[in-house]
Design a protein around this motif. Structure first.
Motif, PDB file in Angstrom:
ATOM      1  N   ARG A  72       0.376 -49.824  -3.578  1.00 31.40           N
ATOM      2  CA  ARG A  72      -0.128 -48.615  -2.910  1.00 31.40           C
ATOM      3  C   ARG A  72       1.017 -47.648  -2.595  1.00 31.40           C
ATOM      4  O   ARG A  72       0.913 -46.823  -1.687  1.00 31.40           O
ATOM      5  N   CYS A  73       2.108 -47.727  -3.342  1.00 30.32           N
ATOM      6  CA  CYS A  73       3.243 -46.820  -3.157  1.00 30.32           C
ATOM      7  C   CYS A  73       2.785 -45.366  -3.308  1.00 30.32           C
ATOM      8  O   CYS A  73       2.058 -45.023  -4.239  1.00 30.32           O
ATOM      9  N   TYR A  74       3.255 -44.507  -2.392  1.00 30.34           N
ATOM     10  CA  TYR A  74       2.866 -43.090  -2.439  1.00 30.34           C
ATOM     11  C   TYR A  74       3.236 -42.460  -3.778  1.00 30.34           C
ATOM     12  O   TYR A  74       2.467 -41.667  -4.344  1.00 30.34           O
ATOM     13  N   TYR A  75       4.416 -42.784  -4.278  1.00 30.98           N
ATOM     14  CA  TYR A  75       4.906 -42.156  -5.500  1.00 30.98           C
ATOM     15  C   TYR A  75       4.139 -42.647  -6.729  1.00 30.98           C
ATOM     16  O   TYR A  75       3.925 -41.894  -7.678  1.00 30.98           O
ATOM     17  N   PHE A  76       3.719 -43.892  -6.706  1.00 28.98           N
ATOM     18  CA  PHE A  76       2.927 -44.445  -7.804  1.00 28.98           C
ATOM     19  C   PHE A  76       1.609 -43.691  -7.939  1.00 28.98           C
ATOM     20  O   PHE A  76       1.122 -43.447  -9.047  1.00 28.98           O
ATOM     21  N   TYR A  77       1.029 -43.292  -6.810  1.00 26.43           N
ATOM     22  CA  TYR A  77      -0.266 -42.610  -6.831  1.00 26.43           C
ATOM     23  C   TYR A  77      -0.159 -41.097  -7.001  1.00 26.43           C
ATOM     24  O   TYR A  77      -1.170 -40.414  -7.041  1.00 26.43           O
ATOM     25  N   ASP A  78       1.050 -40.584  -7.100  1.00 29.59           N
ATOM     26  CA  ASP A  78       1.229 -39.134  -7.241  1.00 29.59           C
ATOM     27  C   ASP A  78       1.709 -38.814  -8.656  1.00 29.59           C
ATOM     28  O   ASP A  78       2.882 -39.020  -8.984  1.00 29.59           O
ATOM     29  N   ASN A 131       8.774 -45.400 -12.038  1.00 36.67           N
ATOM     30  CA  ASN A 131       9.039 -46.376 -13.091  1.00 36.67           C
ATOM     31  C   ASN A 131       7.876 -47.324 -13.330  1.00 36.67           C
ATOM     32  O   ASN A 131       7.726 -47.847 -14.446  1.00 36.67           O
ATOM     33  N   LYS A 132       7.083 -47.555 -12.311  1.00 39.87           N
ATOM     34  CA  LYS A 132       5.937 -48.443 -12.473  1.00 39.87           C
ATOM     35  C   LYS A 132       4.835 -47.759 -13.276  1.00 39.87           C
ATOM     36  O   LYS A 132       4.137 -48.404 -14.060  1.00 39.87           O
ATOM     37  N   ARG A 133       4.714 -46.465 -13.112  1.00 39.25           N
ATOM     38  CA  ARG A 133       3.687 -45.701 -13.830  1.00 39.25           C
ATOM     39  C   ARG A 133       4.194 -45.241 -15.195  1.00 39.25           C
ATOM     40  O   ARG A 133       3.483 -45.324 -16.197  1.00 39.25           O
ATOM     41  N   VAL A 134       5.423 -44.730 -15.229  1.00 40.51           N
ATOM     42  CA  VAL A 134       6.042 -44.274 -16.475  1.00 40.51           C
ATOM     43  C   VAL A 134       7.436 -44.897 -16.553  1.00 40.51           C
ATOM     44  O   VAL A 134       8.384 -44.382 -15.941  1.00 40.51           O
ATOM     45  N   PRO A 135       7.585 -46.021 -17.245  1.00 40.10           N
ATOM     46  CA  PRO A 135       8.882 -46.712 -17.293  1.00 40.10           C
ATOM     47  C   PRO A 135      10.015 -45.783 -17.704  1.00 40.10           C
ATOM     48  O   PRO A 135       9.895 -45.000 -18.645  1.00 40.10           O
ATOM     49  N   GLY A 136      11.109 -45.864 -16.945  1.00 45.05           N
ATOM     50  CA  GLY A 136      12.286 -45.068 -17.254  1.00 45.05           C
ATOM     51  C   GLY A 136      12.320 -43.706 -16.602  1.00 45.05           C
ATOM     52  O   GLY A 136      13.310 -42.982 -16.742  1.00 45.05           O
ATOM     53  N   SER A 137      11.277 -43.353 -15.848  1.00 50.12           N
ATOM     54  CA  SER A 137      11.221 -42.010 -15.256  1.00 50.12           C
ATOM     55  C   SER A 137      11.946 -41.921 -13.919  1.00 50.12           C
ATOM     56  O   SER A 137      12.271 -40.833 -13.456  1.00 50.12           O
ATOM     57  N   GLY A 138      12.210 -43.051 -13.280  1.00 51.15           N
ATOM     58  CA  GLY A 138      12.926 -43.040 -12.008  1.00 51.15           C
ATOM     59  C   GLY A 138      12.087 -43.579 -10.864  1.00 51.15           C
ATOM     60  O   GLY A 138      10.873 -43.793 -10.995  1.00 51.15           O
ATOM     61  N   CYS A 139      12.748 -43.801  -9.721  1.00 59.75           N
ATOM     62  CA  CYS A 139      12.068 -44.307  -8.516  1.00 59.75           C
ATOM     63  C   CYS A 139      12.463 -43.456  -7.316  1.00 59.75           C
ATOM     64  O   CYS A 139      13.507 -43.689  -6.700  1.00 59.75           O
ATOM     65  N   PRO A 140      11.673 -42.449  -6.957  1.00 58.76           N
ATOM     66  CA  PRO A 140      11.994 -41.588  -5.822  1.00 58.76           C
ATOM     67  C   PRO A 140      12.028 -42.336  -4.490  1.00 58.76           C
ATOM     68  O   PRO A 140      12.650 -41.870  -3.531  1.00 58.76           O
ATOM     69  N   ALA A 141      11.369 -43.492  -4.406  1.00 56.84           N
ATOM     70  CA  ALA A 141      11.321 -44.227  -3.143  1.00 56.84           C
ATOM     71  C   ALA A 141      12.688 -44.761  -2.734  1.00 56.84           C
ATOM     72  O   ALA A 141      12.930 -45.005  -1.548  1.00 56.84           O
ATOM     73  N   LEU A 142      13.584 -44.964  -3.698  1.00 59.07           N
ATOM     74  CA  LEU A 142      14.892 -45.532  -3.379  1.00 59.07           C
ATOM     75  C   LEU A 142      15.605 -44.728  -2.299  1.00 59.07           C
ATOM     76  O   LEU A 142      16.208 -45.297  -1.388  1.00 59.07           O
ATOM     77  N   GLU A 202      16.875 -51.770  -8.608  1.00 56.49           N
ATOM     78  CA  GLU A 202      17.184 -50.339  -8.644  1.00 56.49           C
ATOM     79  C   GLU A 202      16.093 -49.548  -9.348  1.00 56.49           C
ATOM     80  O   GLU A 202      16.104 -48.315  -9.330  1.00 56.49           O
ATOM     81  N   HIS A 203      15.124 -50.249  -9.941  1.00 57.68           N
ATOM     82  CA  HIS A 203      14.050 -49.580 -10.666  1.00 57.68           C
ATOM     83  C   HIS A 203      12.762 -49.464  -9.858  1.00 57.68           C
ATOM     84  O   HIS A 203      11.896 -48.655 -10.199  1.00 57.68           O
ATOM     85  N   CYS A 204      12.612 -50.274  -8.799  1.00 60.19           N
ATOM     86  CA  CYS A 204      11.359 -50.250  -8.043  1.00 60.19           C
ATOM     87  C   CYS A 204      11.514 -51.010  -6.727  1.00 60.19           C
ATOM     88  O   CYS A 204      12.077 -52.116  -6.709  1.00 60.19           O
ATOM     89  N   ILE A 205      11.001 -50.418  -5.647  1.00 59.84           N
ATOM     90  CA  ILE A 205      10.982 -51.102  -4.350  1.00 59.84           C
ATOM     91  C   ILE A 205       9.571 -51.110  -3.772  1.00 59.84           C
ATOM     92  O   ILE A 205       9.375 -51.197  -2.558  1.00 59.84           O
ATOM     93  N   ARG A 209      16.218 -49.716   2.955  1.00 53.68           N
ATOM     94  CA  ARG A 209      16.598 -48.485   2.248  1.00 53.68           C
ATOM     95  C   ARG A 209      16.527 -47.271   3.158  1.00 53.68           C
ATOM     96  O   ARG A 209      16.294 -46.158   2.708  1.00 53.68           O
ATOM     97  N   GLY A 210      16.708 -47.511   4.457  1.00 48.41           N
ATOM     98  CA  GLY A 210      16.668 -46.391   5.390  1.00 48.41           C
ATOM     99  C   GLY A 210      15.449 -46.474   6.288  1.00 48.41           C
ATOM    100  O   GLY A 210      15.468 -47.108   7.349  1.00 48.41           O
ATOM    101  N   GLU A 211      14.364 -45.872   5.868  1.00 46.58           N
ATOM    102  CA  GLU A 211      13.163 -45.844   6.691  1.00 46.58           C
ATOM    103  C   GLU A 211      12.559 -47.230   6.901  1.00 46.58           C
ATOM    104  O   GLU A 211      11.837 -47.457   7.870  1.00 46.58           O
ATOM    105  N   ASN A 212      12.828 -48.157   5.981  1.00 47.64           N
ATOM    106  CA  ASN A 212      12.236 -49.493   6.114  1.00 47.64           C
ATOM    107  C   ASN A 212      13.220 -50.526   6.662  1.00 47.64           C
ATOM    108  O   ASN A 212      12.944 -51.725   6.634  1.00 47.64           O
ATOM    109  N   ASP A 213      14.360 -50.080   7.196  1.00 44.25           N
ATOM    110  CA  ASP A 213      15.328 -51.018   7.765  1.00 44.25           C
ATOM    111  C   ASP A 213      14.701 -51.867   8.865  1.00 44.25           C
ATOM    112  O   ASP A 213      15.054 -53.040   9.041  1.00 44.25           O
TER     113      ASP A 213
END
Length: 339
Positions: A119-125, A131-142, A156-159, A304-308
């Motif tokens: 249910r990652c916000y970025y996965f649904y946007d 990277n989970k939706r389009v492999p190699g595109s990046g992970c903004p959540a990092l 480094e590809h998905c959290i 990773r910051g907000e989830n510490d």
């Protein structure tokens, strides 16, 4: 939504043949996740194969070895309230009832629960990379909004985290997933069913594209007297876990004979650390020992910051859940110890 074809099948064999006739086909049972994914343009099946008519997958049966088999099409609510599950596997019942809403539990199937996507916000946007939706595109959540994200087993590809409550209990109970495909049937230990992201975060599990879950086996155990499912979330109803803990023990007086601890909301899959469980074996059930076990479970955890905050929260949650599991009276709402 795209145009699609629809077929309803009444046997496992014909359902597999139908879905394997089109590389962009999908099964539908309860539909509680696939419809969301479809609406957000994450999946666009050309053929939808309805498997709700396969009666052999709709039963709960006791096995000769004392275990129980859950048909893949049994509804979550039916499983949670089944008298055999309530008696032999109350941890599973409690975990299911902590998830989603009553309406969703009445529709969602046991097999489908295992196949939920994050249910990652970025996965649904669809307007941002993932990277989970389009492999190699990046992970903004990092480096972005990651309050709900993983602290264990990430890469480094998905959290992203896996959202199921039911699966946390199944991990603790060491369930086995039975699947069928063109080459026959096979059984997958639950610990091997879901994947960590690694460099292929688009693959959630080890189920092959041409396979179907047919049932879930629960092995016989003595974990029905001392157990709890503790779910910490932003609101009590219909919210995903920040951290959840499934804890169960087989006891001899105050000595732990067997321990099972699984976490949800912290990783790409339900998280277990068998070394922590082995540490507790033969130990006295005390908060101090549970704290040591908690440190073992959380070894290598990284925020990773907000989830510490999840790291100390998970540590306290493990200790609290283990203490609650010792006394069935603490299963009452609000009766848990403050730690």
């Amino acid at each position: 939504m795209n145009n699609f074809q629809y077929k309803k099948e009444i046997t496992v064999t014909t359902a597999l043949e139908a879905v394997n006739s089109n590389e962009n086909a999908a099964f539908i049972a309860g539909g509680t996740n696939i419809i969301d994914l479809w609406k957000y343009n994450i999946t666009n099946p050309e053929l939808l194969v309805d498997i709700n008519g396969i009666d052999e997958l709709r039963t709960i049966q006791e096995l000769e070895d004392g275990g129980v088999r859950l048909g893949a099409l049994v509804k979550n609510a039916a499983t949670a309230y089944h008298p055999v599950i309530e008696k032999k596997y109350p941890l599973l019942s409690k975990a299911i009832l902590a998830g989603a809403s009553a309406q969703i539990r009445n529709m969602a199937t046991d097999g489908g629960n295992l196949l939920q996507r994050t249910r990652c916000y970025y996965f649904y946007d669809p307007d941002v990379p993932c990277n989970k939706r389009v492999p190699g595109s990046g992970c903004p959540a990092l480096n972005g909004r990651n309050r709900m994200h993983a602290i264990l087993g990430n890469s480094e590809h998905c959290i992203a985290v896996f959202p199921s409550d039911m699966c946390v209990a199944l991990a603790a109970l060491e369930a086995v997933v039975n699947v069928m495909g063109p080459n026959g049937s096979r059984s997958i230990p639950f610990a091997e069913f879901h994947r960590l992201p690694g460099d292929m975060p688009h693959l959630d599990n080890t189920l092959q594209q041409d396979e179907m879950i047919t049932s879930i086996d629960l092995p016989s155990n003595h974990l029905y007297k001392h157990y709890t499912y503790l779910k910490l979330r932003d609101r009590h109803s219909y919210a995903f876990a920040l951290v959840s803990v499934a804890a169960a023990f087989e006891m001899d007086g105050n000595e732990i004979k067997k321990a099972r601890i699984a976490l949800g909301g912290v990783a790409h899959k339900p998280w277990r650390n068998t070394e922590a469980e082995e540490f507790l074996k033969g130990k006295t059930a005390t908060a101090d020992n549970f704290l040591i076990a908690a440190e073992n479970v959380l070894f290598g955890a990284q925020g990773r910051g907000e989830n510490d905050f999840k790291i100390p929260l998970a540590r306290r949650a493990i200790v609290r859940a283990c203490m609650m599991a010792l006394n069935p009276e603490t299963q009452r709402p609000g009766a848990g110890p403050s730690l």
